[in-house]
Scaffold this motif. Structure first.
Motif, PDB file in Angstrom:
ATOM      1  N   ALA A  14       0.838  -1.203   0.000  1.00  0.00           N
ATOM      2  CA  ALA A  14       0.000   0.000   0.000  1.00  0.00           C
ATOM      3  C   ALA A  14       0.875   1.257   0.000  1.00  0.00           C
ATOM      4  O   ALA A  14       0.593   2.234  -0.702  1.00  0.00           O
ATOM      5  N   VAL A  15       1.952   1.230   0.787  1.00  0.00           N
ATOM      6  CA  VAL A  15       2.836   2.397   0.844  1.00  0.00           C
ATOM      7  C   VAL A  15       3.439   2.675  -0.545  1.00  0.00           C
ATOM      8  O   VAL A  15       3.520   3.824  -0.993  1.00  0.00           O
ATOM      9  N   GLU A  16       3.809   1.616  -1.255  1.00  0.00           N
ATOM     10  CA  GLU A  16       4.370   1.816  -2.607  1.00  0.00           C
ATOM     11  C   GLU A  16       3.315   2.399  -3.547  1.00  0.00           C
ATOM     12  O   GLU A  16       3.589   3.319  -4.317  1.00  0.00           O
ATOM     13  N   GLU A  17       2.085   1.862  -3.452  1.00  0.00           N
ATOM     14  CA  GLU A  17       1.021   2.348  -4.339  1.00  0.00           C
ATOM     15  C   GLU A  17       0.644   3.798  -4.005  1.00  0.00           C
ATOM     16  O   GLU A  17       0.412   4.612  -4.898  1.00  0.00           O
ATOM     17  N   LEU A  18       0.624   4.116  -2.712  1.00  0.00           N
ATOM     18  CA  LEU A  18       0.283   5.492  -2.312  1.00  0.00           C
ATOM     19  C   LEU A  18       1.358   6.461  -2.797  1.00  0.00           C
ATOM     20  O   LEU A  18       1.071   7.586  -3.195  1.00  0.00           O
ATOM     21  N   LEU A  19       2.591   6.007  -2.793  1.00  0.00           N
ATOM     22  CA  LEU A  19       3.686   6.853  -3.273  1.00  0.00           C
ATOM     23  C   LEU A  19       3.594   7.040  -4.794  1.00  0.00           C
ATOM     24  O   LEU A  19       3.809   8.133  -5.314  1.00  0.00           O
ATOM     25  N   ARG A  20       3.259   5.967  -5.479  1.00  0.00           N
ATOM     26  CA  ARG A  20       3.059   6.077  -6.934  1.00  0.00           C
ATOM     27  C   ARG A  20       1.904   7.022  -7.228  1.00  0.00           C
ATOM     28  O   ARG A  20       1.963   7.861  -8.115  1.00  0.00           O
ATOM     29  N   PHE A  21       0.829   6.879  -6.461  1.00  0.00           N
ATOM     30  CA  PHE A  21      -0.423   7.574  -6.739  1.00  0.00           C
ATOM     31  C   PHE A  21      -0.294   9.086  -6.552  1.00  0.00           C
ATOM     32  O   PHE A  21      -0.812   9.865  -7.339  1.00  0.00           O
ATOM     33  N   ASP A  22       0.389   9.516  -5.495  1.00  0.00           N
ATOM     34  CA  ASP A  22       0.479  10.971  -5.242  1.00  0.00           C
ATOM     35  C   ASP A  22       1.737  11.273  -4.419  1.00  0.00           C
ATOM     36  O   ASP A  22       1.657  11.590  -3.222  1.00  0.00           O
ATOM     37  N   GLY A  23       2.864  11.190  -5.068  1.00  0.00           N
ATOM     38  CA  GLY A  23       4.146  11.331  -4.376  1.00  0.00           C
ATOM     39  C   GLY A  23       4.459  12.772  -3.989  1.00  0.00           C
ATOM     40  O   GLY A  23       3.905  13.722  -4.547  1.00  0.00           O
ATOM     41  N   PRO A  24       5.354  12.950  -3.014  1.00  0.00           N
ATOM     42  CA  PRO A  24       5.652  14.283  -2.490  1.00  0.00           C
ATOM     43  C   PRO A  24       6.677  15.079  -3.301  1.00  0.00           C
ATOM     44  O   PRO A  24       6.869  16.265  -3.056  1.00  0.00           O
ATOM     45  N   LEU A  25       7.369  14.408  -4.237  1.00  0.00           N
ATOM     46  CA  LEU A  25       8.380  15.118  -5.038  1.00  0.00           C
ATOM     47  C   LEU A  25       7.984  14.983  -6.510  1.00  0.00           C
ATOM     48  O   LEU A  25       8.406  14.065  -7.201  1.00  0.00           O
TER      49      LEU A  25
END
Ligand code: HEM
Length: 408
Positions: A279-290
């Protein structure tokens, strides 16, 4: 060849800040390598996944901003060496030397040893929030968690956390107040100056009072092994401090919003917490901070997708556009926590691949897991489209506030 520079007004609007993904999709489809005018500098944006991966690893796209051509002047401005002349803004072999020193000190043993402390910090922060039934999760949780963790790792005393956070937040939120731009710029410069003075004196203190922390290990690499100059000691500490909390804070904020606005996925994660790592990987893909990787400079004329990028141009690899490329991810605009863990580039790619990836993943998994477990009925306290965000021109994608409510 595309030589029509897209003006900043196309991108740096409030709508773009709220949801940049439609604009990224248009770029990816129509002009996958596109010269864009920016508020600080013009650059060529690369938006397709395959191109992005190649570009992040392309030695012709240099990160050596402080070399004889002084590219930093266009990007950070004068007097920026004191904080920014670090591994992220250098090429091999300088980069390899600087990164190796930190990798040695930043061992997985040291990171793993932090796990109980991260869990404890998460619990302490939530203990304070829970009785209130509501919170600004950026202020109360997403920002202090990674800040406290990186300070602990570096060895920044607890009594100094608040003022260090004050300076880094001035840098992070730059451009979001109604103050005139000159005042904003002056405030950022002052915060950078104070941070530089503080880190310089902290390093001196650590030299006189050696301890088992990361700054202590870096002082040792400088004094006893000659692997780091005095200035590099300070710039490396700054990079770790800033990269170590800024991105993670925005990641936790963005991830929480993504979950709260996709209730089916929130329920899925609540019922199947074993999905947290993917989930953490998908959330990062979905709307990353950089959204855009740090700027690269073309050291010779290069061509991507038939577009000529002249020598000396600044190139921005748009991570968040690449991570929504339908050629790489099926139904890319859908948050799908059970997605087979795909090779997103949210942590970058190539020699500058995120050095803090294990720590970021650990904080994301423990932090998001605890939010869902300990805040029943967690929901946004304002409609998602009214959330206050960092300005569109910010290099970071994140929230100024995250007002939530939950059942006590
Ligand atoms: C969710 C959180 C994080 C995200 C999304 C993230 C993302 C990234 C990305 C995309 C890069 C490459 C930038 C480029 O090539 O221009 C990078 C580099 C870096 N990150 Fe992270 N990061 C995160 C957390 C951390 C943490 C916790 C640390 C800890 C200190 C850290 C330290 C670094 C450093 C030192 C670099 C520079 C590496 C180099 O130049 O070789 N990051 N990060």
């Amino acid at each position: 060849m595309t030589d029509q520079v897209v003006p900043p007004s196309e991108f740096y609007t409030d709508d773009f800040a709220a949801d940049p993904y439609p604009a990224f999709a248009r770029l990816r489809q129509d002009t996958p390598v596109c010269p864009v005018g920016g508020p600080r500098f013009d650059s060529y944006l690369i938006t397709r996944f395959e191109d992005a991966k190649v570009a992040l690893n392309d030695p012709r796209l240099s990160k050596d901003l402080y070399g004889p051509e002084q590219h930093y002047l266009r990007i950070f401005g004068p007097n920026s060496e004191g904080l920014n002349k670090n591994m992220l803004n250098s090429d091999p072999p300088e980069h390899s030397r600087l990164r190796q020193v930190v990798s040695q000190a930043f061992t997985s043993r040291r990171i793993e040893a932090l796990r109980p402390r991260v869990a404890e910090t998460v619990d302490n922060l939530l203990d304070k929030i829970i009785p209130q039934g509501q919170s600004d999760l950026m202020h109360d949780f997403a920002i202090p968690l990674p800040m406290m963790v990186i300070c602990q790792l570096l060895g920044i005393p607890e009594t100094d956390h608040e003022r260090v956070l004050g300076w880094t937040q001035v840098i992070r939120t730059s451009g979001s107040s109604s103050r005139p731009p000159e005042e904003e710029r002056a405030a950022v410069q002052l915060a950078q100056l104070r941070l530089h003075q503080y880190l310089t004196s902290l390093v001196q203190y650590k030299r006189a009072h050696p301890g088992d922390d990361l700054i202590g290990a870096l002082v040792d690499a400088c004094d006893n092994e000659g692997k780091l100059s005095e200035r590099e000691l300070v710039t490396t500490t700054f990079l770790l401090l800033f990269a170590g909390h800024q991105t993670t804070a925005d990641f936790i904020g963005n991830a929480t919003v993504a979950l709260l606005t996709n209730p089916d996925q929130l329920d899925l994660l609540r019922t199947r917490p074993e999905l947290l790592p993917s989930a953490v990987e998908e959330l990062l893909r979905f709307d990353g901070p950089l959204p855009v990787a740090s700027p690269r400079i073309a050291t010779e004329d290069v061509e991507y997708q038939g577009v000529h990028i002249p020598r000396g141009s600044i190139v921005g690899v748009v991570i968040n556009a690449a991570n929504h490329d339908p050629a790489q991810f099926a139904d890319p605009d859908r948050l799908d926590l059970s997605r087979v863990r795909g090779p997103h580039i949210g942590f970058g790619h190539g020699v500058h691949y995120c050095l803090g990836v294990s720590l970021a993943r650990m904080e994301g998994q423990i932090g998001i897991g605890a939010l869902l477990r300990r805040l029943p009925g967690l929901r946004l306290a304002v409609p998602a489209d009214q959330l206050r965000r960092l300005p569109a021109a910010s290099p970071f994608r994140g929230l100024l506030e995250l007002p939530v409510e939950f059942t006590t």
